[in-house]
Motif scaffolding. Structure first.
Motif, PDB file in Angstrom:
ATOM      1  N   HIS A 195       0.841  -1.199   0.000  1.00 20.78           N
ATOM      2  CA  HIS A 195       0.000   0.000   0.000  1.00 20.78           C
ATOM      3  C   HIS A 195       0.872   1.243   0.000  1.00 20.78           C
ATOM      4  O   HIS A 195       0.602   2.214   0.673  1.00 20.78           O
ATOM      5  CB  HIS A 195      -0.956  -0.020   1.193  1.00 20.78           C
ATOM      6  N   ARG A 196       1.922   1.199  -0.813  1.00 19.32           N
ATOM      7  CA  ARG A 196       2.818   2.337  -0.938  1.00 19.32           C
ATOM      8  C   ARG A 196       2.349   3.304  -1.999  1.00 19.32           C
ATOM      9  O   ARG A 196       2.908   4.374  -2.141  1.00 19.32           O
ATOM     10  CB  ARG A 196       4.226   1.860  -1.276  1.00 19.32           C
ATOM     11  N   ALA A 197       1.351   2.915  -2.787  1.00 16.07           N
ATOM     12  CA  ALA A 197       0.891   3.766  -3.874  1.00 16.07           C
ATOM     13  C   ALA A 197       0.387   5.094  -3.332  1.00 16.07           C
ATOM     14  O   ALA A 197      -0.221   5.161  -2.271  1.00 16.07           O
ATOM     15  CB  ALA A 197      -0.211   3.073  -4.656  1.00 16.07           C
ATOM     16  N   ALA A 198       0.652   6.129  -4.093  1.00 14.87           N
ATOM     17  CA  ALA A 198       0.322   7.481  -3.642  1.00 14.87           C
ATOM     18  C   ALA A 198      -1.037   7.956  -4.116  1.00 14.87           C
ATOM     19  O   ALA A 198      -1.592   8.878  -3.542  1.00 14.87           O
ATOM     20  CB  ALA A 198       1.406   8.456  -4.122  1.00 14.87           C
TER      21      ALA A 198
ATOM     22  N   SER B 111      -3.766  -0.076 -10.132  1.00 13.02           N
ATOM     23  CA  SER B 111      -2.739  -0.859 -10.816  1.00 13.02           C
ATOM     24  C   SER B 111      -2.188  -1.959  -9.907  1.00 13.02           C
ATOM     25  O   SER B 111      -2.017  -3.107 -10.328  1.00 13.02           O
ATOM     26  CB  SER B 111      -1.617   0.058 -11.284  1.00 13.02           C
ATOM     27  N   GLU B 112      -1.937  -1.635  -8.654  1.00 12.28           N
ATOM     28  CA  GLU B 112      -1.457  -2.644  -7.695  1.00 12.28           C
ATOM     29  C   GLU B 112      -2.499  -3.731  -7.478  1.00 12.28           C
ATOM     30  O   GLU B 112      -2.155  -4.914  -7.377  1.00 12.28           O
ATOM     31  CB  GLU B 112      -1.105  -1.995  -6.360  1.00 12.28           C
ATOM     32  N   ALA B 113      -3.770  -3.348  -7.424  1.00  7.37           N
ATOM     33  CA  ALA B 113      -4.842  -4.334  -7.229  1.00  7.37           C
ATOM     34  C   ALA B 113      -4.913  -5.283  -8.426  1.00  7.37           C
ATOM     35  O   ALA B 113      -5.054  -6.501  -8.261  1.00  7.37           O
ATOM     36  CB  ALA B 113      -6.172  -3.629  -7.022  1.00  7.37           C
TER      37      ALA B 113
ATOM     38  N   GLU C  69      -3.590 -10.617 -11.015  1.00 11.20           N
ATOM     39  CA  GLU C  69      -2.817 -11.298 -12.055  1.00 11.20           C
ATOM     40  C   GLU C  69      -1.772 -12.227 -11.453  1.00 11.20           C
ATOM     41  O   GLU C  69      -1.609 -13.354 -11.926  1.00 11.20           O
ATOM     42  CB  GLU C  69      -2.152 -10.285 -12.984  1.00 11.20           C
ATOM     43  N   ASP C  70      -1.070 -11.764 -10.430  1.00 13.71           N
ATOM     44  CA  ASP C  70      -0.062 -12.609  -9.785  1.00 13.71           C
ATOM     45  C   ASP C  70      -0.699 -13.876  -9.228  1.00 13.71           C
ATOM     46  O   ASP C  70      -0.168 -14.981  -9.392  1.00 13.71           O
ATOM     47  CB  ASP C  70       0.669 -11.854  -8.672  1.00 13.71           C
ATOM     48  N   ALA C  71      -1.851 -13.724  -8.573  1.00 14.66           N
ATOM     49  CA  ALA C  71      -2.547 -14.885  -8.014  1.00 14.66           C
ATOM     50  C   ALA C  71      -3.016 -15.823  -9.124  1.00 14.66           C
ATOM     51  O   ALA C  71      -2.838 -17.048  -9.036  1.00 14.66           O
ATOM     52  CB  ALA C  71      -3.733 -14.438  -7.162  1.00 14.66           C
TER      53      ALA C  71
END
Length: 147
Positions: free
Chosen positions: A3-6, A13-15, A20-22
């Motif tokens: 949760h470093r996104a500003a 994008s992180e979500a 995708e990673d999962a």
């Protein structure tokens, strides 16, 4: 997911990356062939009767060459095929093979399981609120000037 996104676009994008990673790790752990993000996007944009590479590129928001590379990688894996377009002798349609359909259905089921993990982690109300906000019609992108 960190949760470093500003800002909100970075959080979105992180979500997406978390999902995708999962999905990609789960599919590979189940013995499926690894695919790229672009290749996975092709599956999401295909019509059942087939779609041209140009239309896939437009839907994906990428250059035709990028879509072409993703499609031909999937053709090489046996997941997609090229067939003549019955409506135009000059065009070819891209569609799933039987194996591609099997893999796509497995991916959809895997996404369902990943979504249930998210419900366990952040709660059903948060997931419903998130889904509702993302399904809401936001209208055309605004043209704004920063103060």
């Amino acid at each position: 997911m960190s949760h470093r996104a500003a800002n909100l676009p970075q959080l979105l994008s992180e979500a997406r990356r978390w999902f995708e990673d999962a999905l990609f790790a789960s599919m590979e752990a189940a013995g499926e062939q690894p695919v790229t993000t672009a290749q996975a996007s092709v599956f999401a944009m295909l019509d059942a009767e087939g779609t041209t590479v140009s239309e896939l590129a437009r839907r994906m928001g990428v250059a035709r060459q990028t879509a072409h590379q993703a499609v031909h990688g999937l053709i090489g894996m046996g997941l997609l095929e090229q067939v003549p377009d019955p409506g135009s002798a000059r065009r070819r349609l891209i569609r799933m093979t039987a194996e591609g359909l099997r893999v796509h259905e497995r991916a959809q089921a895997t996404i369902g399981v990943v979504e249930s993990v998210l419900v366990e982690r952040i709660g059903p109300d948060a997931v419903r609120a998130l889904e509702g906000a993302l399904r809401f019609d936001w209208g055309a992108p605004p043209l704004v000037a920063a103060p």
